[in-house]
Scaffold this motif. Structure first.
Motif, short mmCIF file in Angstrom:
data_model
loop_
_atom_site.label_atom_id
_atom_site.label_comp_id
_atom_site.label_asym_id
_atom_site.label_seq_id
_atom_site.Cartn_x
_atom_site.Cartn_y
_atom_site.Cartn_z
N TYR A 4 0.75 -1.11 -0.12
CA TYR A 4 0.10 -0.04 0.10
C TYR A 4 0.82 1.44 0.17
CZ TYR A 4 -3.12 3.84 1.58
OH TYR A 4 -3.81 4.87 1.46
N GLY A 5 1.99 1.42 0.91
CA GLY A 5 2.59 2.49 0.95
C GLY A 5 3.55 2.64 -0.52
N GLY A 6 4.00 1.62 -0.95
CA GLY A 6 4.59 1.48 -2.12
C GLY A 6 3.79 2.32 -3.32
N THR A 7 2.48 1.84 -3.43
CA THR A 7 1.57 2.33 -4.38
C THR A 7 1.31 3.82 -4.14
OG1 THR A 7 -0.39 1.97 -3.22
CG2 THR A 7 0.32 0.05 -4.58
N LYS A 8 1.31 4.27 -2.97
CA LYS A 8 0.90 5.80 -2.77
C LYS A 8 2.40 6.36 -2.99
CE LYS A 8 -3.43 5.74 -1.96
NZ LYS A 8 -4.23 6.15 -2.96
N ALA A 9 3.45 5.79 -2.70
CA ALA A 9 4.83 6.42 -3.37
C ALA A 9 4.78 6.67 -4.73
CB ALA A 9 6.16 5.72 -2.82
N PHE A 10 4.28 5.87 -5.44
CA PHE A 10 4.20 5.87 -6.88
C PHE A 10 3.27 7.18 -7.22
CE2 PHE A 10 1.44 5.58 -10.55
CZ PHE A 10 2.46 5.39 -11.52
N VAL A 11 2.26 7.40 -6.66
CA VAL A 11 1.28 8.26 -6.82
C VAL A 11 2.20 9.82 -6.61
CG1 VAL A 11 -0.78 9.46 -6.06
CG2 VAL A 11 -0.81 7.03 -6.31
N GLN A 12 2.83 9.82 -5.42
CA GLN A 12 3.32 11.03 -5.15
C GLN A 12 4.53 11.19 -6.33
OE1 GLN A 12 7.04 10.86 -2.30
NE2 GLN A 12 5.40 11.79 -1.13
N GLN A 13 5.25 10.33 -6.67
CA GLN A 13 6.40 10.48 -7.63
C GLN A 13 5.66 10.82 -9.29
OE1 GLN A 13 9.07 11.02 -6.68
NE2 GLN A 13 10.32 11.27 -8.63
N PHE A 14 4.74 10.00 -9.54
CA PHE A 14 3.63 10.34 -10.86
C PHE A 14 3.46 11.79 -10.74
CE2 PHE A 14 -0.13 9.54 -13.17
CZ PHE A 14 0.55 9.39 -14.47
N SER A 15 2.63 12.20 -9.67
CA SER A 15 2.38 13.58 -9.70
C SER A 15 3.55 14.40 -10.00
CB SER A 15 1.65 13.89 -8.26
OG SER A 15 0.65 12.98 -8.02
N ARG A 16 4.53 14.28 -9.24
CA ARG A 16 5.56 15.15 -9.56
C ARG A 16 5.98 15.20 -10.85
NH1 ARG A 16 9.14 13.13 -4.31
NH2 ARG A 16 8.20 14.43 -2.64
N ASN A 17 6.34 13.92 -11.56
CA ASN A 17 6.75 13.70 -12.81
C ASN A 17 5.70 14.30 -13.85
OD1 ASN A 17 9.36 12.22 -13.38
ND2 ASN A 17 8.56 11.20 -11.71
N LEU A 18 4.41 14.45 -13.69
CA LEU A 18 3.26 15.06 -14.59
C LEU A 18 3.70 16.48 -14.45
CD1 LEU A 18 0.27 13.29 -13.41
CD2 LEU A 18 1.15 12.97 -15.68
N ARG A 19 3.59 17.01 -13.50
CA ARG A 19 4.17 18.40 -13.37
C ARG A 19 5.42 18.78 -14.34
NH1 ARG A 19 3.20 22.76 -12.93
NH2 ARG A 19 4.45 23.61 -11.13
N ALA A 20 6.47 17.94 -14.13
CA ALA A 20 7.57 18.16 -14.92
C ALA A 20 7.10 18.09 -16.59
CB ALA A 20 8.62 16.96 -14.65
N ASP A 21 6.49 17.10 -16.74
CA ASP A 21 5.90 17.08 -18.26
C ASP A 21 5.21 18.02 -18.76
OD1 ASP A 21 7.65 14.67 -18.44
OD2 ASP A 21 5.65 13.29 -18.14
N LEU A 22 4.37 18.51 -17.94
CA LEU A 22 3.29 19.55 -18.35
C LEU A 22 3.84 21.10 -18.37
CD1 LEU A 22 0.53 17.90 -16.44
CD2 LEU A 22 0.50 18.09 -19.11
N LEU A 23 5.12 21.36 -18.04
CA LEU A 23 5.87 22.63 -18.06
C LEU A 23 5.63 23.19 -19.33
CD1 LEU A 23 7.61 24.74 -16.53
CD2 LEU A 23 9.59 23.69 -17.79
N GLY A 24 5.05 24.49 -19.41
CA GLY A 24 4.89 25.19 -20.72
C GLY A 24 3.43 24.98 -21.07
N THR A 25 2.45 24.18 -20.07
CA THR A 25 1.02 24.30 -20.40
C THR A 25 0.44 25.02 -18.87
OG1 THR A 25 0.34 22.31 -19.23
CG2 THR A 25 1.56 22.34 -21.49
N ALA A 26 -0.96 25.11 -19.15
CA ALA A 26 -1.62 25.60 -17.97
C ALA A 26 -2.28 24.69 -17.10
CB ALA A 26 -2.47 26.70 -18.34
N VAL A 27 -1.82 23.40 -17.29
CA VAL A 27 -2.57 22.05 -16.55
C VAL A 27 -1.76 21.88 -15.28
CG1 VAL A 27 -3.01 19.68 -16.59
CG2 VAL A 27 -3.25 21.03 -18.73
N ARG A 28 -2.55 22.00 -14.33
CA ARG A 28 -2.05 21.85 -12.88
C ARG A 28 -2.10 20.29 -12.62
NH1 ARG A 28 -5.04 26.53 -9.69
NH2 ARG A 28 -7.23 25.50 -10.63
N VAL A 29 -1.19 20.10 -11.09
CA VAL A 29 -1.35 18.69 -10.78
C VAL A 29 -0.95 18.86 -9.23
CG1 VAL A 29 -0.22 16.34 -10.68
CG2 VAL A 29 -0.19 17.61 -12.65
#
Length: 251
Positions: free
Chosen positions: A150-175
């Motif tokens: 369970y903790g491992g899956t939520k660590a994924f969610v944390q890092q996935f969210s951060r990486n989405l922010r990195a991918d979305l730089l230059g757009t107005a989409v928020r995470v």
């Protein structure tokens, strides 16, 4: 009028978010596996806002792709995705835990978030507006006995969210990743597979968070000015804090 799609909307954080956004008059797309519960929620909220309910298992990639790509036109431009579907199963140590439970947590907490995000994100980028709010957990940062996968899956969610922010730089989409601690919802009842007594012991003598607390935070982060992105929020009840580091001592 803005549109929010909420997964896991039949109970807990998801249902509380649905009620909160209905009060704001947002269009609601509510998904969960329990269609009967969704129908009841639709009857409750329809006087406040347009509601579209979908029986959907976020673990089913083909169903997610087909369903979210064919939303009715009124609901098709999703401004906010709240990835609330998730669960913990069991509290056994890793060497005794059920692999079936581990698979279910990975499929729901990781793959479900991936599938729903990937289905809706291209539209947000094309429109240059939108917001992904993931419901993570303090378990993604802080381990505890029995938290293993369970903790491992939520660590994924944390890092996935951060990486989405990195991918979305230059757009107005928020995470945003919201990381609750102990909260009294159906969470423990699900974790202990319907054992009400065992679930209630988790909260005995405490004043835990409630679903409305998290819904209020979701509304806050998603109604800030569009220039503001709340990257993550870790939130606990005042009844909960960090414990001393465990030390095993030989008797």
């Amino acid at each position: 009028m803005q549109t929010v799609l909420i997964t896991g909307a039949s109970s807990g954080f998801g249902a509380a978010c649905a009620r909160a956004f209905a009060k704001l008059g947002w269009r609601l797309v509510l998904t969960a596996r329990r269609k009967g519960v969704l129908d009841e929620l639709e009857r409750e909220l329809a006087p406040l806002a347009p509601v579209h309910v979908l029986a959907l298992d976020v673990r089913d990639r083909a169903a997610v792709e087909a369903t979210l790509s064919s939303l009715p036109s009124e609901f098709s431009e999703v401004d906010l995705l709240v990835n609330s579907a998730g669960l913990a199963l069991g509290l056994e140590p890793a060497h005794k835990a059920s692999l079936d439970d581990w698979d279910t947590m990975v499929d729901t907490n990781i793959k479900g978030v991936m599938y729903c995000t990937r289905a809706l994100l291209p539209g947000m980028v094309a429109r240059n507006r939108g917001h992904i709010v993931n419901i993570g957990s303090v378990a993604g940062s802080w381990p505890y006995p029995g938290g293993n996968v369970y903790g491992g899956t939520k660590a994924f969610v944390q890092q996935f969210s951060r990486n989405l922010r990195a991918d979305l730089l230059g757009t107005a989409v928020r995470v945003t990743n919201i990381e609750p601690g102990m909260a009294e919802t159906e969470f423990s009842k699900v974790r202990f597979k319907g054992n009400e007594e065992q679930a209630q012991r988790v909260y005995t003598g405490t004043e835990p968070l409630v679903a409305q607390d998290i819904a209020d935070i979701v509304v806050w982060v998603s109604t800030l000015p569009s220039r503001v992105n709340i990257n993550s929020i870790e939130v606990m009840s005042v009844s909960q804090s960090w414990a001393p580091l465990a030390v095993h001592r030989e008797k």
